[in-house]
Design a protein around this motif. Sequence first.
Motif, short mmCIF file in Angstrom:
data_model
loop_
_atom_site.label_atom_id
_atom_site.label_comp_id
_atom_site.label_asym_id
_atom_site.label_seq_id
_atom_site.Cartn_x
_atom_site.Cartn_y
_atom_site.Cartn_z
N LEU A 1 63.14 69.89 72.57
CA LEU A 1 62.47 69.69 71.28
C LEU A 1 61.67 68.40 71.36
CD1 LEU A 1 63.82 70.11 67.71
CD2 LEU A 1 63.04 67.85 68.42
N HIS B 1 58.98 67.04 60.13
CA HIS B 1 59.63 68.08 60.91
C HIS B 1 60.87 68.59 60.16
CE1 HIS B 1 57.48 67.08 64.74
NE2 HIS B 1 57.39 65.90 64.14
N HIS C 1 61.35 73.69 63.49
CA HIS C 1 62.09 73.95 64.72
C HIS C 1 63.29 74.82 64.37
CE1 HIS C 1 59.77 70.54 66.41
NE2 HIS C 1 60.02 69.96 65.24
N CYS D 1 67.01 75.13 70.93
CA CYS D 1 65.85 75.24 70.06
C CYS D 1 65.04 76.44 70.53
CB CYS D 1 65.01 73.96 70.12
SG CYS D 1 63.61 73.97 68.99
N SER E 1 59.48 76.37 68.07
CA SER E 1 58.91 75.16 67.47
C SER E 1 57.43 75.39 67.27
CB SER E 1 59.11 73.93 68.37
OG SER E 1 60.45 73.52 68.43
#
Length: 287
Positions: free
Chosen positions: A27, A35, A212, A219, A222
Amino acid sequence: MLALDAVDHVFENGSAGGSFGLRACSLALERGQRHALLGANGAGKTTLLQHLNGLLRPSAGTLRWNSEPFDYSRAGMAELRRRVGLVFQNPDRQLFSAQVEEDVSFGPLNLGLDAATVRARVAAALEAVGLQGQGNRAVHHLSFGQKKRVCIAGVLAMEPEVLLLDEPMAGLDAVMQVELEALLDRLAARGVTVLLSTHDVDFAYRWADRIHLMAAGSCIASGPAWQVARQEGMLRAAGQRTPHALALHTLLAERGVLPGDHHPRSVEAVLDALRTLPIPHSGVVNS
């Protein structure tokens, strides 16, 4: 500016090999962006935030600061904690002083700043969270929401470049949520990079520049909020649904009511678009 590169984290819990909190998790946070981190309970959101702040160290993989591998020396850790602030979900895990002002001043004092500078930072931080004039209050007399604000003020007093918040809206009433969102917007406008974890996909879609998605310690997606919110398969994998605003706008666009090339980020924005449309006449003439 701050990134995880294929990070694993294994918790030693007595079982063979331990249990994974993160698995090949990557990430990256872009400077000055808002974010949002979405995922079901147990997806690894809190573990990820603690790696970004240096509270946890990867079992494998790399934490990068300004594209360089992070130095876990004492000096490196001190620098990271100064630049990257973390606000826990439960404020009682973060508050340890008897009075509000003492708690907020702890970080700046540890930086070795002079008394006048510390007082100025504390006053500015308390004003930013709406607690000006409350410095002498006893922490144990505060409400849950007020305690969260003190935690945020303590981080802001360090003047961080990155602010990490673990479920900051949890336990706050509607008014406090609006006030906190306004505060985060002001910080982002000043260039502070903000990453928060949340279960509220509608808030994430409305507020964040980038979303995300996390599942099983990784993750899995994104990107810009309006793009990630359209990845229905990835949303389901992360235990999320399509944001109501996007679902409503898509339905209206398919029926030709609204243009399909716009991306309203809230139900209120969809309603505003509808209000601009002319009211059709039925063609019925009353006698």
